[in-house]
Design a protein around this motif. Structure first.
Motif, PDB file in Angstrom:
ATOM      1  N   PHE A 152       1.005 -48.582 -45.475  1.00 11.93           N
ATOM      2  CA  PHE A 152       0.197 -48.972 -44.321  1.00 11.93           C
ATOM      3  C   PHE A 152       0.923 -49.973 -43.432  1.00 11.93           C
ATOM      4  CE2 PHE A 152      -4.033 -47.171 -44.910  1.00 11.93           C
ATOM      5  CZ  PHE A 152      -3.934 -46.683 -46.199  1.00 11.93           C
ATOM      6  N   GLY A 153       0.632 -49.878 -42.149  1.00 13.01           N
ATOM      7  CA  GLY A 153       1.023 -50.910 -41.212  1.00 13.01           C
ATOM      8  C   GLY A 153       0.000 -52.031 -41.201  1.00 13.01           C
ATOM      9  N   PRO A 154       0.270 -53.082 -40.449  1.00 10.75           N
ATOM     10  CA  PRO A 154      -0.624 -54.244 -40.430  1.00 10.75           C
ATOM     11  C   PRO A 154      -1.892 -54.028 -39.622  1.00 10.75           C
ATOM     12  CG  PRO A 154       1.213 -54.610 -38.958  1.00 10.75           C
ATOM     13  CD  PRO A 154       1.492 -53.314 -39.667  1.00 10.75           C
ATOM     14  N   LEU A 184      -5.613 -48.573 -38.377  1.00  9.97           N
ATOM     15  CA  LEU A 184      -4.526 -48.628 -39.341  1.00  9.97           C
ATOM     16  C   LEU A 184      -3.700 -47.350 -39.275  1.00  9.97           C
ATOM     17  CD1 LEU A 184      -6.565 -49.891 -42.439  1.00  9.97           C
ATOM     18  CD2 LEU A 184      -5.198 -51.275 -40.876  1.00  9.97           C
ATOM     19  N   ARG A 243      -0.524 -55.919 -32.093  1.00 10.62           N
ATOM     20  CA  ARG A 243      -1.398 -56.297 -33.198  1.00 10.62           C
ATOM     21  C   ARG A 243      -2.840 -56.506 -32.706  1.00 10.62           C
ATOM     22  NH1 ARG A 243       0.608 -58.577 -37.749  1.00 10.62           N
ATOM     23  NH2 ARG A 243      -1.565 -58.287 -38.418  1.00 10.62           N
ATOM     24  N   TYR A 244      -2.971 -56.945 -31.489  1.00 14.11           N
ATOM     25  CA  TYR A 244      -4.289 -57.154 -30.892  1.00 14.11           C
ATOM     26  C   TYR A 244      -4.287 -56.508 -29.517  1.00 14.11           C
ATOM     27  CZ  TYR A 244      -4.584 -60.653 -34.561  1.00 14.11           C
ATOM     28  OH  TYR A 244      -4.578 -61.295 -35.770  1.00 14.11           O
ATOM     29  N   TYR A 284      -6.245 -44.389 -39.384  1.00 15.45           N
ATOM     30  CA  TYR A 284      -7.551 -44.750 -39.924  1.00 15.45           C
ATOM     31  C   TYR A 284      -8.246 -45.716 -38.969  1.00 15.45           C
ATOM     32  CZ  TYR A 284      -6.009 -43.082 -44.554  1.00 15.45           C
ATOM     33  OH  TYR A 284      -5.567 -42.322 -45.611  1.00 15.45           O
ATOM     34  N   VAL A 344       6.337 -49.935 -41.631  1.00 15.60           N
ATOM     35  CA  VAL A 344       5.367 -49.316 -40.742  1.00 15.60           C
ATOM     36  C   VAL A 344       4.945 -50.408 -39.758  1.00 15.60           C
ATOM     37  CG1 VAL A 344       3.201 -48.065 -40.514  1.00 15.60           C
ATOM     38  CG2 VAL A 344       4.583 -47.790 -42.590  1.00 15.60           C
ATOM     39  N   PRO A 393     -11.965 -48.207 -44.521  1.00 17.50           N
ATOM     40  CA  PRO A 393     -11.153 -47.417 -43.584  1.00 17.50           C
ATOM     41  C   PRO A 393     -11.589 -45.961 -43.623  1.00 17.50           C
ATOM     42  CG  PRO A 393      -9.753 -48.817 -44.948  1.00 17.50           C
ATOM     43  CD  PRO A 393     -11.127 -48.876 -45.529  1.00 17.50           C
ATOM     44  N   GLN A 396     -11.028 -48.766 -39.099  1.00 20.10           N
ATOM     45  CA  GLN A 396     -11.722 -49.655 -40.031  1.00 20.10           C
ATOM     46  C   GLN A 396     -12.593 -50.616 -39.232  1.00 20.10           C
ATOM     47  OE1 GLN A 396      -9.248 -52.233 -42.444  1.00 20.10           O
ATOM     48  NE2 GLN A 396     -10.847 -52.513 -43.962  1.00 20.10           N
ATOM     49  N   GLN A 424       0.474 -43.982 -49.957  1.00 20.57           N
ATOM     50  CA  GLN A 424       0.550 -44.207 -48.529  1.00 20.57           C
ATOM     51  C   GLN A 424       0.985 -45.638 -48.264  1.00 20.57           C
ATOM     52  OE1 GLN A 424      -2.901 -42.864 -46.284  1.00 20.57           O
ATOM     53  NE2 GLN A 424      -3.079 -40.992 -47.494  1.00 20.57           N
TER      54      GLN A 424
END
Lengths: 113, 113
Positions: free
Chosen positions: B104-106, B90, B9-10, B35, B4, B43, B37, B102
């Protein structure tokens, strides 16, 4: 509405020792799943362990085990022989209808060498 | 081996300037979740897709939209970001509804200036 409560914002443990993280939840459903997820710093959340509510036997995954008390709506995570790599934020979660996850606020675990 | 993937990332955006976050998966899973968070919080599910069927959570603000053009990709659009939308977003997948796991990605950390 489902709620999940983690009353320990932070916990610490010495390497090789055992630590228990607490979680309580509230639901009106009779069958459901509970989870512990681990979120290391700057890395993705991964599943640690899963428990189906109708199964009385507590789930175990290697060094990780749960104490599931359905009547008390309690679902604690025990980490045995703690390792430095166990340091992370741990989230307790409940799966509700439609495979939705409701998370607790998390417990930040520090492992001291 | 990434399963995923979330890009970027930012992300930094300006107050009121539309922004899109992306998620892709190599697992061929039917369900994709988004999600939100916020710092030091749990989350919170915004919405999910089961195949092409979109499911919005009741308390997700209208400012948040999502698109899933194919199985592999899912986008989160924030039409007019406010300062309160700064958070980690997320993406997660599961094989099907009722898979009870589930992935999750980073995450993408969104800053609103």
């Amino acid at each position: 509405a489902q709620t999940v409560t983690q009353s320990q914002p932070e916990m610490s443990v010495q390497e090789a020792e055992t630590v228990t993280l607490s979680c309580t939840y509230d639901t009106s459903e009779s069958d459901y799943y509970l989870f512990w997820y681990k979120q290391p710093p700057s890395r993705q959340m991964i599943l640690v362990i899963r428990q189906e509510a109708y199964k009385q036997q507590n789930a175990t995954e290697n060094r990780f085990s749960v104490n599931f008390q359905k009547a008390a709506k309690s679902f604690s995570l025990k980490i045995s022989d703690s390792q430095l790599g166990d340091a992370a934020m741990y989230f307790c979660a409940q799966e509700t209808s439609g495979s939705r996850l409701t998370f607790g606020e998390g417990t930040q675990l520090t492992v001291n060498p | 081996d990434a399963m995923v993937i979330q890009n970027p990332r930012y992300q930094v955006t300006q107050f009121g300037k539309p922004v899109t976050l992306s998620c892709s998966q190599t697992l061929n899973h039917n369900v994709m979740y988004w999600y939100q968070q916020k710092s030091s919080q749990a989350p919170k599910l915004l919405f999910h897709y089961y195949d092409k069927d979109f499911n919005n959570e009741a308390d997700t603000p209208d400012n948040f939209q999502s698109r899933r053009p194919n199985t592999s990709f899912c986008f989160l659009d924030i039409r007019s970001p406010g300062l309160g939308d700064a958070a980690m977003y997320l993406c997660a997948t599961s094989r099907d509804l009722g898979s009870h796991e589930q992935y999750f990605g980073p995450g993408t950390r969104l800053t609103v200036t």
